[in-house]
Enzyme design. Structure first.
Site, PDB file in Angstrom:
ATOM      1  N   ASN A   1      39.752  54.729  21.673  1.00 23.55           N
ATOM      2  CA  ASN A   1      38.952  55.764  21.011  1.00 23.55           C
ATOM      3  C   ASN A   1      37.844  56.218  21.961  1.00 23.55           C
ATOM      4  OD1 ASN A   1      38.001  57.466  18.985  1.00 23.55           O
ATOM      5  ND2 ASN A   1      37.702  55.817  17.488  1.00 23.55           N
ATOM      6  N   PHE A   2      37.176  57.308  21.580  1.00 26.54           N
ATOM      7  CA  PHE A   2      35.989  57.827  22.284  1.00 26.54           C
ATOM      8  C   PHE A   2      36.284  58.193  23.734  1.00 26.54           C
ATOM      9  CE2 PHE A   2      34.392  54.846  18.948  1.00 26.54           C
ATOM     10  CZ  PHE A   2      33.921  55.821  18.082  1.00 26.54           C
ATOM     11  N   LEU A   3      37.500  58.690  23.989  1.00 27.79           N
ATOM     12  CA  LEU A   3      37.800  59.277  25.301  1.00 27.79           C
ATOM     13  C   LEU A   3      36.995  60.572  25.424  1.00 27.79           C
ATOM     14  CD1 LEU A   3      39.374  59.869  27.932  1.00 27.79           C
ATOM     15  CD2 LEU A   3      41.232  60.760  26.493  1.00 27.79           C
TER      16      LEU A   3
ATOM     17  N   THR B   1      44.569  58.079  18.003  1.00 29.77           N
ATOM     18  CA  THR B   1      44.784  59.367  17.336  1.00 29.77           C
ATOM     19  C   THR B   1      44.212  60.457  18.221  1.00 29.77           C
ATOM     20  OG1 THR B   1      42.676  59.186  16.150  1.00 29.77           O
ATOM     21  CG2 THR B   1      44.646  58.430  14.982  1.00 29.77           C
TER      22      THR B   1
ATOM     23  N   LEU C   1      38.769  55.261  13.566  1.00 29.16           N
ATOM     24  CA  LEU C   1      37.455  55.885  13.385  1.00 29.16           C
ATOM     25  C   LEU C   1      37.291  57.132  14.252  1.00 29.16           C
ATOM     26  CD1 LEU C   1      35.513  52.536  13.452  1.00 29.16           C
ATOM     27  CD2 LEU C   1      36.202  53.856  11.436  1.00 29.16           C
TER      28      LEU C   1
HETATM   29  C1  YNC Z   1      43.751  63.081  24.489  1.00 29.45           C
HETATM   30  N1  YNC Z   1      42.904  63.381  23.495  1.00 29.45           N
HETATM   31  O1  YNC Z   1      47.615  66.011  27.947  1.00 29.45           O
HETATM   32  P1  YNC Z   1      49.403  65.756  30.716  1.00 29.45           P
HETATM   33  S1  YNC Z   1      40.988  61.295  21.077  1.00 29.45           S
HETATM   34  C2  YNC Z   1      45.271  61.605  25.466  1.00 29.45           C
HETATM   35  N2  YNC Z   1      44.398  61.912  24.479  1.00 29.45           N
HETATM   36  O2  YNC Z   1      47.939  65.077  30.525  1.00 29.45           O
HETATM   37  P2  YNC Z   1      42.139  66.278  32.330  1.00 29.45           P
HETATM   38  C3  YNC Z   1      44.897  63.576  26.544  1.00 29.45           C
HETATM   39  N3  YNC Z   1      45.548  62.400  26.508  1.00 29.45           N
HETATM   40  O3  YNC Z   1      49.636  66.524  29.444  1.00 29.45           O
HETATM   41  P3  YNC Z   1      40.192  67.090  30.364  1.00 29.45           P
HETATM   42  C4  YNC Z   1      43.987  63.967  25.565  1.00 29.45           C
HETATM   43  N4  YNC Z   1      43.495  65.179  25.870  1.00 29.45           N
HETATM   44  O4  YNC Z   1      49.318  66.620  31.913  1.00 29.45           O
HETATM   45  C5  YNC Z   1      44.098  65.540  27.010  1.00 29.45           C
HETATM   46  N5  YNC Z   1      44.940  64.583  27.413  1.00 29.45           N
HETATM   47  O5  YNC Z   1      50.363  64.618  30.828  1.00 29.45           O
HETATM   48  C6  YNC Z   1      45.794  64.592  28.583  1.00 29.45           C
HETATM   49  N6  YNC Z   1      37.367  66.544  25.122  1.00 29.45           N
HETATM   50  O6  YNC Z   1      43.491  65.521  31.893  1.00 29.45           O
HETATM   51  C7  YNC Z   1      46.487  65.911  28.778  1.00 29.45           C
HETATM   52  N7  YNC Z   1      38.314  63.434  23.102  1.00 29.45           N
HETATM   53  O7  YNC Z   1      41.145  65.259  32.755  1.00 29.45           O
HETATM   54  C8  YNC Z   1      46.816  65.895  30.245  1.00 29.45           C
HETATM   55  O8  YNC Z   1      41.687  66.937  30.936  1.00 29.45           O
HETATM   56  C9  YNC Z   1      45.604  65.206  30.839  1.00 29.45           C
HETATM   57  O9  YNC Z   1      39.215  67.221  31.477  1.00 29.45           O
HETATM   58  C10 YNC Z   1      44.570  66.227  31.348  1.00 29.45           C
HETATM   59  O10 YNC Z   1      39.914  65.685  29.629  1.00 29.45           O
HETATM   60  C11 YNC Z   1      40.493  65.400  28.354  1.00 29.45           C
HETATM   61  O11 YNC Z   1      39.671  59.307  22.034  1.00 29.45           O
HETATM   62  C12 YNC Z   1      39.376  64.997  27.380  1.00 29.45           C
HETATM   63  O12 YNC Z   1      38.751  65.505  22.433  1.00 29.45           O
HETATM   64  C13 YNC Z   1      40.012  64.752  26.008  1.00 29.45           C
HETATM   65  O13 YNC Z   1      36.323  65.079  26.504  1.00 29.45           O
HETATM   66  C14 YNC Z   1      38.758  63.697  27.897  1.00 29.45           C
HETATM   67  O14 YNC Z   1      38.921  67.340  27.051  1.00 29.45           O
HETATM   68  C15 YNC Z   1      38.305  66.111  27.331  1.00 29.45           C
HETATM   69  O15 YNC Z   1      40.230  68.144  29.318  1.00 29.45           O
HETATM   70  C16 YNC Z   1      37.228  65.856  26.285  1.00 29.45           C
HETATM   71  O16 YNC Z   1      42.414  67.350  33.283  1.00 29.45           O
HETATM   72  C17 YNC Z   1      36.444  66.452  24.006  1.00 29.45           C
HETATM   73  O17 YNC Z   1      44.993  64.454  29.772  1.00 29.45           O
HETATM   74  C18 YNC Z   1      36.559  65.079  23.336  1.00 29.45           C
HETATM   75  C19 YNC Z   1      37.976  64.715  22.915  1.00 29.45           C
HETATM   76  C20 YNC Z   1      39.579  62.844  22.755  1.00 29.45           C
HETATM   77  C21 YNC Z   1      39.495  62.146  21.424  1.00 29.45           C
HETATM   78  C22 YNC Z   1      40.750  59.698  21.711  1.00 29.45           C
HETATM   79  C23 YNC Z   1      41.988  58.856  21.858  1.00 29.45           C
HETATM   80  C24 YNC Z   1      42.387  58.834  23.314  1.00 29.45           C
HETATM   81  C25 YNC Z   1      43.698  58.143  23.569  1.00 29.45           C
HETATM   82  C26 YNC Z   1      44.049  58.093  25.049  1.00 29.45           C
HETATM   83  C27 YNC Z   1      45.393  57.490  25.333  1.00 29.45           C
HETATM   84  C28 YNC Z   1      45.374  55.987  25.204  1.00 29.45           C
HETATM   85  C29 YNC Z   1      46.696  55.380  25.606  1.00 29.45           C
HETATM   86  C30 YNC Z   1      46.731  53.858  25.420  1.00 29.45           C
HETATM   87  C31 YNC Z   1      45.951  53.093  26.514  1.00 29.45           C
HETATM   88  C32 YNC Z   1      46.027  51.563  26.387  1.00 29.45           C
HETATM   89  C33 YNC Z   1      47.400  51.110  26.648  1.00 29.45           C
HETATM   90  C34 YNC Z   1      47.634  49.662  26.532  1.00 29.45           C
HETATM   91  C35 YNC Z   1      48.275  48.682  26.509  1.00 29.45           C
END
Ligand code: YNC
Ligand code: MG
Length: 388
Positions: free
Chosen positions: A136-138, A172, A388
């Site tokens: 969470n909190f990415l 999520t 959350l």
């Molecule tokens: C996202 N929300 O598709 P592709 S939710 C996962 N979760 O990759 P860049 C995401 N991946 O498609 P930016 C994502 N959003 O090319 C984007 N991506 O394969 C993917 N927003 O990276 C995207 N917080 O750095 C693409 O994008 C790649 O600069 C692009 O950064 C994204 O916490 C982000 O919504 C979301 O702060 C950090 O936009 C940014 O845009 C931002 O160029 C506002 O990234 C806040 C926001 C996300 C909330 C959350 C859940 C995160 C889950 C992450 C995955 C976890 C996997 C499991 C790991 C543990 C494994 C074990 C064992």
């Protein structure tokens, strides 16, 4: 199309129709000695920071990063405003790992510019109770977007989760990635309709006046169910029994024990609230409901700066009808001055949403598992997990 996600052990869109793939882990664990020992490289101006959330100054930095850069609605009118106390609660459950609270800061200014976190959880998928990380909190600072920093954060948290011999995760997101196990919708129940309309969260319905709208959403002053009261420490065992029996009905749900229930459900002011029904005759705990507090900043409004929102968490009814129980939850949320009560269409929530005057929101919430396949996915009503 997904340069990063195509390389990860997640359900791939191209495999959606392949019925030969088994349910369960996609890749087997690797020996711990083969888990990469060093952090992934960051661009030269940045460094990793393992965050100590007991440090009030660091917690304030994290709060501020998220308050300015975290999730907004599609129209950029509202932004989540998780409180410092909430962040501590969300990130420090029983047996949490400090190494999973991962910041990125600018080497020179020491400013926190990005974050990702995990917390440990036991999550059951069908008959399989799996140790997982809840991610969470990415968040990446608005000025550093689209530079492929997010994949580095995700790889780094994955490495640190693997170091604890954990190989699965749940998360999520509002965006579609490969591949959701289910897609849920938020529903919203107005408690303070005038303010919600003033800030643009909702609109006056057709042929409705403000005074008719206020009357439509009016609630009694106090809960109606005899024996309805706030949960206390002495209730942990009874609530755990109720919740375990209830969550067993869903295809994917957390496996909560008493230690988890004390952390996740014992009330904490402005963080999490839980209520139960204790039978006035037998003193048995028969029903339970809970919500967490997540305000949103109102962007660009002259009158209001925040919306106080309650989010439905875990609810169990065995004697009081669920609709009546949730009506009492709405009543206490109104008493406590919340503006809106939100609920996903998970578990049995569909059974009360329309009747209690919730309206469907726009935008969807997709649920994902990492390195765990659930063929064909599940319905929101088969999901017993709220993140959350
Ligand atoms: C996202 N929300 O598709 P592709 S939710 C996962 N979760 O990759 P860049 C995401 N991946 O498609 P930016 C994502 N959003 O090319 C984007 N991506 O394969 C993917 N927003 O990276 C995207 N917080 O750095 C693409 O994008 C790649 O600069 C692009 O950064 C994204 O916490 C982000 O919504 C979301 O702060 C950090 O936009 C940014 O845009 C931002 O160029 C506002 O990234 C806040 C926001 C996300 C909330 C959350 C859940 C995160 C889950 C992450 C995955 C976890 C996997 C499991 C790991 C543990 C494994 C074990 C064992
Ligand atoms: Mg980036």
């Amino acid at each position: 199309r997904h340069k990063f996600w195509e390389t990860q052990p997640v359900g791939q869109f191209r495999d959606a129709a392949d019925t030969s793939l088994p349910n369960g882990p996609i890749e087997p664990p690797t020996p711990l000695s083969e888990v990469r020992a060093d952090p992934y490289p960051l661009p030269a101006a940045f460094e990793w920071l393992t965050c100590d959330l007991d440090d009030d100054a660091l917690l304030a930095d994290l709060y501020s990063l998220l308050a300015h850069n975290y999730v907004e609605d599609d129209e950029n009118m509202f932004r989540f405003n998780y409180s410092p106390a909430f962040l501590r609660w969300a990130l420090k459950p029983p047996s949490f790992f400090r190494a999973w609270h991962i910041g990125v800061r600018a080497k020179e200014s020491k400013k926190l510019v990005a974050f990702i976190s995990g917390v440990p959880a036991r999550i059951r998928a069908r008959d399989d109770v799996v140790r997982m990380a809840e991610i969470n909190f990415l968040c990446v600072h608005k000025k550093l977007r689209s530079k492929r920093l997010a994949p580095v954060l995700i790889r780094e948290v994955t490495r640190r989760v693997h170091q604890e011999n954990i190989w699965q995760a749940a998360y999520t997101a509002g965006v579609v990635l490969p591949t959701p196990i289910t897609t849920c919708r938020y529903w919203h129940r107005s408690l303070n309709p005038k303010k919600l309309i003033d800030v643009g969260f909702s609109r006056l319905g057709p042929r409705m006046t403000m005074s008719r709208t206020v009357r439509l959403y009016k609630l009694p002053d106090a809960p109606l169910t005899p024996g309805f009261r706030r949960m206390e420490l002495r209730d942990v065992a009874a609530v755990t029994r109720l919740l375990r029996a209830y969550l067993a009905r869903f295809v994917v749900a957390p496996d909560f024990d008493e230690v988890d229930v004390e952390h996740w459900l014992l009330p904490q002011e402005d963080v999490v609230d839980s209520y139960l029904v204790e039978s006035p005759e037998t003193h048995e705990v028969t029903d339970f409901c809970s919500f967490y507090t997540l305000p949103s900043s109102v962007l660009n409004n002259a009158t209001y700066s925040t919306l106080k929102a309650a989010y439905s968490y875990y609810n169990v009814s065995t004697k009081t009808p669920l609709q009546q129980l949730m009506n009492d939850a709405l009543i206490v949320a109104k008493q406590k001055n919340y503006d809106v009560f939100n609920a996903l269409d998970v578990m049995e929530n569909e059974s009360f949403l329309k009747e209690l005057k919730f309206g469907p929101g726009d935008g969807q919430l997709h649920y994902y598992l990492y390195n765990y396949r659930i063929r064909h996915g599940i319905k929101p009503s088969e999901l017993g997990l709220v993140l959350l």
